[in-house]
Design an enzyme around this catalytic site. Sequence first.
Site, PDB file in Angstrom:
ATOM      1  N   GLY A 188      34.304 -28.714  16.903  1.00  0.00           N
ATOM      2  CA  GLY A 188      33.082 -29.482  16.684  1.00  0.00           C
ATOM      3  C   GLY A 188      33.334 -30.969  16.550  1.00  0.00           C
ATOM      4  N   ASN A 236      26.034 -29.964   6.277  1.00  0.00           N
ATOM      5  CA  ASN A 236      27.092 -29.031   5.907  1.00  0.00           C
ATOM      6  C   ASN A 236      27.271 -28.895   4.399  1.00  0.00           C
ATOM      7  OD1 ASN A 236      27.958 -31.803   6.622  1.00  0.00           O
ATOM      8  ND2 ASN A 236      29.880 -31.200   5.678  1.00  0.00           N
ATOM      9  N   GLN A 274      26.675 -26.451  11.881  1.00  0.00           N
ATOM     10  CA  GLN A 274      26.234 -25.546  10.808  1.00  0.00           C
ATOM     11  C   GLN A 274      25.011 -24.727  11.196  1.00  0.00           C
ATOM     12  OE1 GLN A 274      27.639 -24.949   7.784  1.00  0.00           O
ATOM     13  NE2 GLN A 274      29.321 -26.377   8.103  1.00  0.00           N
ATOM     14  N   SER A 288      30.827 -25.284  17.037  1.00  0.00           N
ATOM     15  CA  SER A 288      32.170 -24.896  16.619  1.00  0.00           C
ATOM     16  C   SER A 288      32.252 -23.386  16.474  1.00  0.00           C
ATOM     17  CB  SER A 288      32.537 -25.566  15.304  1.00  0.00           C
ATOM     18  OG  SER A 288      33.841 -25.205  14.898  1.00  0.00           O
ATOM     19  N   HIS A 322      34.571 -21.477  14.807  1.00  0.00           N
ATOM     20  CA  HIS A 322      35.015 -20.863  13.553  1.00  0.00           C
ATOM     21  C   HIS A 322      33.947 -20.844  12.468  1.00  0.00           C
ATOM     22  CE1 HIS A 322      35.956 -24.280  10.700  1.00  0.00           C
ATOM     23  NE2 HIS A 322      35.841 -24.959  11.824  1.00  0.00           N
ATOM     24  N   THR A 345      44.483 -27.695  30.247  1.00  0.00           N
ATOM     25  CA  THR A 345      44.430 -26.246  30.452  1.00  0.00           C
ATOM     26  C   THR A 345      43.628 -25.588  29.336  1.00  0.00           C
ATOM     27  OG1 THR A 345      46.576 -26.288  31.548  1.00  0.00           O
ATOM     28  CG2 THR A 345      45.818 -24.157  30.710  1.00  0.00           C
ATOM     29  N   CYS A 390      36.477 -30.739   4.988  1.00  0.00           N
ATOM     30  CA  CYS A 390      37.261 -31.780   5.654  1.00  0.00           C
ATOM     31  C   CYS A 390      37.635 -32.919   4.710  1.00  0.00           C
ATOM     32  CB  CYS A 390      36.487 -32.336   6.848  1.00  0.00           C
ATOM     33  SG  CYS A 390      36.097 -31.086   8.079  1.00  0.00           S
TER      34      CYS A 390
END
Length: 395
Positions: free
Chosen positions: A73, A154, A182, A202, A204, A240, A328
């Site tokens: 994200g 968040n 979120q 995102s 996860h 890649t 974070c």
Amino acid sequence: MEKRRIYMDYAATTPMKKEVLDAMLPYYNDLFGNASSVHSFGRGVKGALDTARTEVAKLINAHPSEIYFTGGGTEADNWAIKGVAFASKDKGNHIITTKIEHHAVLHTCEYLEKYHGFEVTYLNVDEDGMISLEDLKNSITDKTILISIMFANNEIGTIQPIKEIGKIAHEKGIVFHTDGVQAIGNVEVDVKELGIDLMAMSSHKIYGPKGVGALYIRKGVKLHPFVHGGAQEKKRRAGTENVAGIVGFGKAAELARVNLDNYKNKLISLREKLINGIMERIPYTRINGHRTERLPGNANFSFEFIEGEALLLSLDMVGIAGSSGSACTSGSLDPSHVLMAIGLSHEIAHGSLRLSLGDSNTEEDVDYVLEHLPKIVERLRFMSPLYEKVAKGGK
């Protein structure tokens, strides 16, 4: 007896679902080809990327060609903001955002200000974390090229009036980006209906793997490439592909879409029980964020006369995992910029707790928190000389 363990930090990250891991495993060994290769090993992998792209697109009602995979994200936010800024600098150099954005947005805007001469307006929010649409309208100039306002916060969970923001942006011919990290998988997101031009996502946060995300880019939006070096992602994001991660993201998106209503309703029920229970049991407490326009699983509190880190450690000792804000910035000693923006003092902001609910949580988990949290708050408060004055009837 083994200590009970309760995870209530789903806003920070979610565990991968078994179905997601099962979908990923073949791409670590048997299906190892490079998606850019023309032989059969590569073609098989390319098909898996196409399937994942379709599933992510379905989650937000986009076309698969509008989904570009990223490393997460944060990268998607960076790409959206810098990509528009550099592609549109001949039109103007003004960006509008808010004071409560994730640092992926705030630090990117600060970078553009400091090193590239862009001007950024940081909108205030009210005590619930909501922007004023009038303030937004009044901040627009003939140099405004981008409005970047997060879908849902968040930390405090407040959901912004996204459709109205999109309408304001488009009436002025301005690109609208939203950090949807979120929001997806927690509430309905329809990028067409809401008028979103760019949206960061995102994996996860929706029970997929870490290290993979996506940027929705509405067809026709001008955007500079973010990573140079190859033809991947239509020459817009070289490198890649993380095939296993992307496959996992696609499976997580599919599960999130299919289960959205049940998941959302479950979390709202648990959230309300948790919020009401805490507010009834613990005095000198405020709920942060909008009371109804908020993420289904978000409960954020400020407790006067205590310090957040001591609270988190005490909760962890009885097996409860929570947070004092964004994962974070959890290593920072500064109070949350979000809580400061909604008008809390340093002292009250430092006594904050975010409990974010998810798949594994039950009513019994909420009961366990309601049993232990009031005792912990009371114990910590009795160490505070300020609380001692209040308890004795002082001010």
